[in-house]
Design a protein around this motif. Structure first.
Motif, short mmCIF file in Angstrom:
data_model
loop_
_atom_site.label_atom_id
_atom_site.label_comp_id
_atom_site.label_asym_id
_atom_site.label_seq_id
_atom_site.Cartn_x
_atom_site.Cartn_y
_atom_site.Cartn_z
N GLY A 93 32.29 30.91 26.78
CA GLY A 93 32.41 29.46 26.86
C GLY A 93 31.82 28.85 28.12
N VAL A 94 30.76 29.46 28.63
CA VAL A 94 30.17 28.98 29.89
C VAL A 94 28.70 28.58 29.64
N PRO A 95 28.27 27.40 30.12
CA PRO A 95 26.87 26.99 29.95
C PRO A 95 25.91 27.83 30.79
N VAL A 96 24.66 27.88 30.32
CA VAL A 96 23.65 28.72 30.95
C VAL A 96 22.45 27.88 31.41
N ALA A 97 22.02 28.13 32.62
CA ALA A 97 20.80 27.52 33.15
C ALA A 97 19.75 28.60 33.34
N ALA A 98 18.48 28.21 33.33
CA ALA A 98 17.41 29.13 33.68
C ALA A 98 16.49 28.41 34.67
N TYR A 99 15.95 29.18 35.61
CA TYR A 99 15.07 28.60 36.64
C TYR A 99 13.63 29.02 36.36
N ASN A 100 12.84 28.04 35.98
CA ASN A 100 11.41 28.21 35.74
C ASN A 100 10.74 28.10 37.13
N ILE A 101 10.47 29.26 37.73
CA ILE A 101 10.23 29.29 39.18
C ILE A 101 8.80 28.99 39.61
N SER A 102 8.64 29.00 40.93
CA SER A 102 7.38 28.56 41.54
C SER A 102 6.15 29.30 41.01
N GLY A 103 6.23 30.61 40.89
CA GLY A 103 5.06 31.37 40.44
C GLY A 103 4.71 31.08 38.99
N GLU A 104 5.74 30.78 38.20
CA GLU A 104 5.51 30.43 36.79
C GLU A 104 4.79 29.07 36.72
N TYR A 105 5.21 28.19 37.60
CA TYR A 105 4.57 26.87 37.71
C TYR A 105 3.12 27.02 38.17
N ALA A 106 2.95 27.81 39.24
CA ALA A 106 1.62 27.94 39.85
C ALA A 106 0.61 28.57 38.89
N MET A 107 1.03 29.56 38.11
CA MET A 107 0.11 30.22 37.18
C MET A 107 -0.47 29.24 36.18
N LEU A 108 0.43 28.45 35.60
CA LEU A 108 -0.02 27.51 34.58
C LEU A 108 -0.88 26.42 35.20
N GLU A 109 -0.47 25.93 36.37
CA GLU A 109 -1.26 24.89 37.04
C GLU A 109 -2.65 25.41 37.40
N ALA A 110 -2.73 26.65 37.85
CA ALA A 110 -4.03 27.22 38.23
C ALA A 110 -4.94 27.34 37.01
N ALA A 111 -4.37 27.81 35.91
CA ALA A 111 -5.18 27.95 34.69
C ALA A 111 -5.64 26.57 34.20
N ALA A 112 -4.76 25.60 34.28
CA ALA A 112 -5.11 24.24 33.82
C ALA A 112 -6.18 23.64 34.72
N ALA A 113 -6.06 23.86 36.03
CA ALA A 113 -7.04 23.31 36.97
C ALA A 113 -8.43 23.88 36.73
N ASN A 114 -8.47 25.11 36.21
CA ASN A 114 -9.75 25.74 35.87
C ASN A 114 -10.26 25.35 34.49
N GLY A 115 -9.47 24.55 33.78
CA GLY A 115 -9.86 24.20 32.42
C GLY A 115 -9.65 25.33 31.43
N TRP A 116 -8.82 26.28 31.76
CA TRP A 116 -8.61 27.45 30.91
C TRP A 116 -7.46 27.27 29.94
N ILE A 117 -6.68 26.22 30.12
CA ILE A 117 -5.50 26.04 29.27
C ILE A 117 -5.24 24.54 29.18
N ASP A 118 -4.69 24.11 28.05
CA ASP A 118 -4.41 22.68 27.84
C ASP A 118 -3.04 22.40 28.48
N ARG A 119 -3.06 21.75 29.63
CA ARG A 119 -1.90 21.69 30.51
C ARG A 119 -0.62 21.17 29.87
N GLU A 120 -0.64 19.96 29.29
CA GLU A 120 0.62 19.36 28.83
C GLU A 120 1.28 20.13 27.69
N PRO A 121 0.52 20.50 26.63
CA PRO A 121 1.17 21.31 25.59
C PRO A 121 1.67 22.65 26.13
N ALA A 122 0.95 23.20 27.11
CA ALA A 122 1.39 24.49 27.67
C ALA A 122 2.71 24.33 28.43
#
Ligand code: PBG
Length: 332
Positions: A272-301
């Motif tokens: 009966g306890v709620p759960v949180a998850a932390y989408n951390i800095s490296g997870e953020y940075a990977m996607l941002e780096a790929a998007a900045a290179n035009g390798w991934i469609d940022r918002e849907p990703a």
């Protein structure tokens, strides 16, 4: 005999239109489920960009208040604050100074947003120590579990006094939830909750965060954070924290540990306890780096990433995309 060219069962029927897909969608992603972690730097008059996390800044006290107001406006229900002090020492004294950056920033944000947001605080010494570890050290240089507990208890009470609604012990010391609960209650803060970093792995994906808080860490945190090869141990940590009085439990990192998150969510549901998850800095940075290179469609990703964390069992997600994602969801 069935005709293999004319299947009778056709799952595609439920994917024919956007309305049909919405009708049968199993997982929701809503602004109220997102929490924005924010950094505030002592003595700063302007926000400072964090190069390893494009789009994220170390706030000044003023820009922090503004960002918190925007988070509330976007429909978030929580923010998590990290302090970056001007000076560090062996004990992390800045962490328990009532005029220390995190304490004053918590009071600023609490005054700015009132009850519109749950104001959360990171209860950990690593931003404040000159050696960069999450606790105080023995003369031999080992992180001293029990001496650190006393520091956390004091820190948590100061956060509560400053206006935190949830304190977030993230240092992975044994017994940290129990000692903080007792200290909060003894100081009269029975309504302040504990968002426990119950399951926190030693991870390479924290890399960009270390710049975000100007971390002094040499070496690693493997004597206190969990080993990525273990999942049973996560359940043990979870049950201990619930027993010690955690109000919400957290898994961190999220993406490389979605299987652990699922196991934790199943056990937490029974408890009966709620759960949180932390989408951390490296997870953020990977996607941002790929998007900045035009390798991934940022918002849907971004939305697909957050949806995967919800699907794996998180009730709420700490993510540096929180305000932006809330706006995307609202405008969708
Ligand atoms: C410890 C803490 C860390 C993060 C949140 N709290 C760093 C660590 O454990 O090394 C990482 C957050 C992120 O990487 O986004 N105070």
């Amino acid at each position: 005999m069935s005709d293999l060219l004319r299947p009778v069962v056709r799952p595609r029927r439920l994917r024919t239109t956007a309305a049909m897909r919405d009708l049968v969608a199993e997982t929701t992603l809503e602004p109220r489920q997102l929490v924005l972690p924010m950094f505030v730097r002592e003595g700063a008059s302007e926000p400072t960009p964090i190069s390893t996390m494009p789009g994220v800044v170390q706030h000044s006290r003023d820009s922090l208040r503004k960002a918190a107001a925007e988070a509330a406006e976007a429909g978030l229900r929580g923010v998590m604050l990290f302090g970056v002090p001007e000076t560090k020492d062996a004990l992390g004294s800045g962490a328990t100074d009532p005029d220390g950056i995190l304490n004053v920033a918590l009071a600023d944000v609490a005054a700015e947003v009132g009850d519109a947001l749950v104001v959360m605080s990171d209860v950990c010494l690593d931003e404040f120590t000159d050696h960069g570890h999450c606790g105080v050290l023995t003369p031999e240089g080992v992180v001293d579990n029990d001496a650190t507990l006393a520091r956390y208890a004091e820190m948590a009470v100061q956060h509560a006094r400053a206006g935190a609604g949830l304190v977030g012990p993230s240092g992975m010391m044994d017994g940290q939830v129990a000692v903080i609960r007792e200290a909060l209650d003894a100081a009269g803060h029975t309504d302040v909750g504990i968002l426990a970093y119950s399951v926190k792995y030693a991870s390479a994906f924290y890399g960009p965060f270390r710049e975000a808080v100007d971390s002094a860490l040499q070496g690693d945190r493997r004597t206190y954070q969990q080993d990525g090869r273990n999942a049973r141990e996560a359940v043990r940590e979870l049950l201990l924290d619930i027993d010690e009085g955690a109000d919400i439990v957290m898994v961190k990192p999220a993406l490389a540990y979605l299987d652990v998150l699922r196991q934790v969510a199943d056990v937490a549901a029974e408890q009966g306890v709620p759960v949180a998850a932390y989408n951390i800095s490296g997870e953020y940075a990977m996607l941002e780096a790929a998007a900045a290179n035009g390798w991934i469609d940022r918002e849907p990703a971004i939305l697909e990433t957050l949806t995967s964390i919800r699907r794996a069992g998180a009730d709420m997600i700490l993510t540096y995309w929180a305000t932006e994602a809330a706006r995307l969801l609202r405008d969708a």
